[in-house]
Motif scaffolding. Structure first.
Motif, PDB file in Angstrom:
ATOM      1  N   LEU A   1       0.837  -1.196   0.000  1.00 45.65           N
ATOM      2  CA  LEU A   1       0.000   0.000   0.000  1.00 45.65           C
ATOM      3  C   LEU A   1       0.879   1.257   0.000  1.00 45.65           C
ATOM      4  CD1 LEU A   1      -2.913   1.155   0.230  1.00 45.65           C
ATOM      5  CD2 LEU A   1      -2.619   1.089   2.724  1.00 45.65           C
ATOM      6  N   ALA A   2       1.918   1.244   0.841  1.00 42.77           N
ATOM      7  CA  ALA A   2       2.835   2.394   0.886  1.00 42.77           C
ATOM      8  C   ALA A   2       3.467   2.612  -0.487  1.00 42.77           C
ATOM      9  CB  ALA A   2       3.906   2.168   1.952  1.00 42.77           C
ATOM     10  N   GLU A   3       3.845   1.521  -1.137  1.00 36.04           N
ATOM     11  CA  GLU A   3       4.427   1.661  -2.494  1.00 36.04           C
ATOM     12  C   GLU A   3       3.414   2.237  -3.468  1.00 36.04           C
ATOM     13  OE1 GLU A   3       6.287  -1.887  -3.953  1.00 36.04           O
ATOM     14  OE2 GLU A   3       8.025  -1.596  -2.646  1.00 36.04           O
ATOM     15  N   SER A   4       2.155   1.823  -3.306  1.00 35.55           N
ATOM     16  CA  SER A   4       1.122   2.350  -4.217  1.00 35.55           C
ATOM     17  C   SER A   4       0.896   3.846  -3.975  1.00 35.55           C
ATOM     18  CB  SER A   4      -0.194   1.570  -4.076  1.00 35.55           C
ATOM     19  OG  SER A   4      -0.900   1.974  -2.922  1.00 35.55           O
ATOM     20  N   PHE A   5       1.290   4.326  -2.800  1.00 31.72           N
ATOM     21  CA  PHE A   5       1.245   5.766  -2.501  1.00 31.72           C
ATOM     22  C   PHE A   5       2.461   6.490  -3.104  1.00 31.72           C
ATOM     23  CE2 PHE A   5      -1.009   5.338   1.951  1.00 31.72           C
ATOM     24  CZ  PHE A   5      -2.191   4.977   1.332  1.00 31.72           C
ATOM     25  N   GLY A   6       3.369   5.714  -3.724  1.00 37.46           N
ATOM     26  CA  GLY A   6       4.597   6.310  -4.255  1.00 37.46           C
ATOM     27  C   GLY A   6       5.675   6.461  -3.194  1.00 37.46           C
ATOM     28  N   LYS A   7       5.529   5.734  -2.079  1.00 34.61           N
ATOM     29  CA  LYS A   7       6.500   5.840  -0.983  1.00 34.61           C
ATOM     30  C   LYS A   7       7.433   4.634  -0.970  1.00 34.61           C
ATOM     31  CE  LYS A   7       4.463   9.532   0.530  1.00 34.61           C
ATOM     32  NZ  LYS A   7       5.089  10.820   0.238  1.00 34.61           N
ATOM     33  N   THR A   8       8.495   4.750  -0.169  1.00 35.68           N
ATOM     34  CA  THR A   8       9.404   3.629   0.004  1.00 35.68           C
ATOM     35  C   THR A   8       9.190   3.040   1.405  1.00 35.68           C
ATOM     36  OG1 THR A   8      11.007   4.710  -1.422  1.00 35.68           O
ATOM     37  CG2 THR A   8      11.850   2.952   0.004  1.00 35.68           C
ATOM     38  N   PRO A   9       8.613   1.831   1.470  1.00 38.83           N
ATOM     39  CA  PRO A   9       8.400   1.235   2.791  1.00 38.83           C
ATOM     40  C   PRO A   9       9.669   0.564   3.309  1.00 38.83           C
ATOM     41  CG  PRO A   9       7.491  -0.185   1.072  1.00 38.83           C
ATOM     42  CD  PRO A   9       8.080   1.004   0.373  1.00 38.83           C
ATOM     43  N   VAL A  10       9.903   0.690   4.595  1.00 38.56           N
ATOM     44  CA  VAL A  10      10.997  -0.057   5.225  1.00 38.56           C
ATOM     45  C   VAL A  10      10.378  -0.885   6.341  1.00 38.56           C
ATOM     46  CG1 VAL A  10      13.068   0.160   6.657  1.00 38.56           C
ATOM     47  CG2 VAL A  10      12.801   1.590   4.645  1.00 38.56           C
ATOM     48  N   HIS A  11      10.618  -2.189   6.281  1.00 35.71           N
ATOM     49  CA  HIS A  11      10.078  -3.062   7.327  1.00 35.71           C
ATOM     50  C   HIS A  11      10.877  -2.877   8.614  1.00 35.71           C
ATOM     51  CE1 HIS A  11       7.154  -5.628   5.278  1.00 35.71           C
ATOM     52  NE2 HIS A  11       7.916  -5.524   4.219  1.00 35.71           N
ATOM     53  N   VAL A  12      10.181  -2.655   9.713  1.00 34.16           N
ATOM     54  CA  VAL A  12      10.837  -2.617  11.022  1.00 34.16           C
ATOM     55  C   VAL A  12      10.351  -3.870  11.738  1.00 34.16           C
ATOM     56  CG1 VAL A  12      11.056  -1.327  13.184  1.00 34.16           C
ATOM     57  CG2 VAL A  12      10.879  -0.093  11.006  1.00 34.16           C
ATOM     58  N   HIS A  13      11.270  -4.823  11.935  1.00 32.89           N
ATOM     59  CA  HIS A  13      10.795  -6.149  12.348  1.00 32.89           C
ATOM     60  C   HIS A  13      10.455  -6.234  13.825  1.00 32.89           C
ATOM     61  CE1 HIS A  13      15.027  -6.629  13.471  1.00 32.89           C
ATOM     62  NE2 HIS A  13      14.635  -7.623  14.240  1.00 32.89           N
ATOM     63  N   LYS A  14      10.941  -5.243  14.619  1.00 30.88           N
ATOM     64  CA  LYS A  14      10.680  -5.333  16.059  1.00 30.88           C
ATOM     65  C   LYS A  14      10.026  -4.064  16.565  1.00 30.88           C
ATOM     66  CE  LYS A  14      12.633  -7.665  19.919  1.00 30.88           C
ATOM     67  NZ  LYS A  14      13.693  -7.402  20.854  1.00 30.88           N
ATOM     68  N   ASP A  15       9.059  -4.256  17.435  1.00 32.63           N
ATOM     69  CA  ASP A  15       8.240  -3.154  17.945  1.00 32.63           C
ATOM     70  C   ASP A  15       8.900  -2.542  19.182  1.00 32.63           C
ATOM     71  OD1 ASP A  15       6.046  -1.596  18.643  1.00 32.63           O
ATOM     72  OD2 ASP A  15       4.937  -3.268  19.522  1.00 32.63           O
ATOM     73  N   GLU A  16       9.825  -1.624  18.958  1.00 35.49           N
ATOM     74  CA  GLU A  16      10.547  -0.979  20.060  1.00 35.49           C
ATOM     75  C   GLU A  16      10.218   0.516  20.071  1.00 35.49           C
ATOM     76  OE1 GLU A  16      12.789  -2.141  22.422  1.00 35.49           O
ATOM     77  OE2 GLU A  16      12.182  -4.159  21.810  1.00 35.49           O
ATOM     78  N   PRO A  17      10.249   1.179  21.259  1.00 35.15           N
ATOM     79  CA  PRO A  17       9.866   2.590  21.334  1.00 35.15           C
ATOM     80  C   PRO A  17      10.631   3.471  20.335  1.00 35.15           C
ATOM     81  CG  PRO A  17      10.153   1.700  23.524  1.00 35.15           C
ATOM     82  CD  PRO A  17      10.619   0.627  22.572  1.00 35.15           C
ATOM     83  N   GLY A  18       9.879   4.231  19.547  1.00 39.61           N
ATOM     84  CA  GLY A  18      10.503   5.129  18.562  1.00 39.61           C
ATOM     85  C   GLY A  18      10.853   4.432  17.260  1.00 39.61           C
ATOM     86  N   PHE A  19      10.675   3.094  17.228  1.00 36.00           N
ATOM     87  CA  PHE A  19      10.994   2.297  16.035  1.00 36.00           C
ATOM     88  C   PHE A  19      12.444   2.608  15.607  1.00 36.00           C
ATOM     89  CE2 PHE A  19       6.389   3.522  15.946  1.00 36.00           C
ATOM     90  CZ  PHE A  19       5.996   2.418  16.653  1.00 36.00           C
ATOM     91  N   VAL A  20      12.680   2.951  14.331  1.00 33.10           N
ATOM     92  CA  VAL A  20      14.075   3.209  13.940  1.00 33.10           C
ATOM     93  C   VAL A  20      14.333   4.721  13.834  1.00 33.10           C
ATOM     94  CG1 VAL A  20      15.833   2.912  12.163  1.00 33.10           C
ATOM     95  CG2 VAL A  20      14.338   0.994  12.769  1.00 33.10           C
TER      96      VAL A  20
END
Ligand code: 3HC
Length: 295
Positions: free
Chosen positions: A174-193
């Protein structure tokens, strides 16, 4: 659900991020419902979308027809049930408070069709904890946009502990269909990456100025012209909202400890409601046309 099955996207929250995300989804051709709790807030978000689309059209980044189609596909709504009754995906971008988000997710879970995917734009809160108040934690992930959504390319797609792989894959598509670049963040940690890096940078900049190691101009010139970030640390705080930075930091402080203690200078800015661009004043003054960071 496949990407082709997604037609209607509901964005909860018409504030800075919410209306920006709704705009991005509308530009990508989806039917968008923009929902907030008061008519005036939704209308303000809708007006911001119009302003932004006009800007993009003026600069020929989009055509007039794209602008018209995008604005026509956004429906402002206040009633939650009406907002989500046909939603394939709900992107939630409401206030960054765990208790309020949990209440909304419980209501949403009851109102939305079973197929609906929930994607939270939270800046830092636990996706796992939020997902656990719903009966569909496997259909729940993080979808974190950056400010301003229409200009920023990256979207973090975050796995909660219960998220099914199909959900993050679909949200990344879906993010790609918005024209964005998705990055998978595999772990749910505060602030993510991203916020785990950017928010402490902003806080450290505040500590340095508060302790008189450096001036705001020195810090911003260094971050912009030497470290080569697109904005100085204080410009960035003003762009994102110093209130938002403090919310993220408070949460990181609570969960991760004293290394993330907010600087009193940042706290003061928020106490004085000097949130940045959105209030006309932050570390810089925007009333008279903005900021020019010196070399
Ligand atoms: N829609 C359309 N136009 C917009 C706009 C919007 N939403 N917001 C600003 N603009 C316009 C401005 O009005 C200005 O128009 P003008 O040229 O007519 O004056 C123009 O865009 C500004 O463009 P600039 O020439 O100043 O800047 P660039 O276009 O080169 O870049 C930027 C702007 C992409 C924002 C760049 O400065 C940047 O990348 N900054 C860093 C932003 C960033 O890091 N954001 C992430 C923060 S972290 C976050 O959001 C996470 C959250 O959880 C805390």
């Amino acid at each position: 659900m496949e990407l082709d099955d997604i037609q209607t996207i509901t964005v909860l929250g018409a504030g800075t991020m919410g209306h920006g995300i709704a705009e991005v989804a509308a530009l990508a051709g989806y039917d968008v419902r923009l929902r907030d709790i008061e008519e005036e807030i939704v209308q303000d978000g809708y007006d911001q979308i119009e302003w932004s689309l006009d800007k993009l059209a003026e600069k020929d980044i989009i055509g007039e027809d794209e602008r018209d189609a995008a604005i026509e596909s956004v429906e402002p709504v206040v009633d939650l049930e009406e907002a989500v009754d046909d939603a394939d995906v709900v992107i939630e971008a409401i206030i960054e408070q765990m208790d309020i988000k949990k209440d909304v997710y419980q209501e949403l879970d009851a109102a939305a069709p079973e197929r609906t995917i929930f994607a939270s734009n939270t800046s830092s809160l636990s996706i796992t904890e939020l997902s656990e108040v719903t009966d569909r934690p496997e259909q729940f992930c993080g979808m974190h946009f950056f400010n301003p959504p229409v200009q920023m390319d990256l979207v973090e797609v975050i796995n909660g502990a219960h998220t099914a792989e199909e959900t993050t894959d679909l949200v990344a598509d879906l993010a790609e269909s918005f024209g964005k670049t998705p990055v998978h963040v595999h772990k749910d940690e505060p602030g993510f990456v991203v916020n785990r890096i950017l928010v402490p940078l902003m806080n450290e900049a505040c500590w340095m100025v508060a302790e008189d190691f450096a001036t705001i101009a020195e810090v911003d010139s260094t971050t912009k012209y030497d470290i080569n970030l697109p904005m100085g640390a204080f410009e960035l705080g003003d762009q994102v909202g110093n209130d938002v930075i403090l919310h993220v930091l408070d949460y990181m402080h609570e969960v991760l400890g004293d290394a993330y203690e907010p600087s009193p200078l940042l706290q003061q800015k928020v106490d004085d409601e000097e949130y940045g661009k959105k209030t006309g004043k932050g570390f810089y003054d925007y009333e008279d046309g903005g900021v020019d960071v010196p070399m």
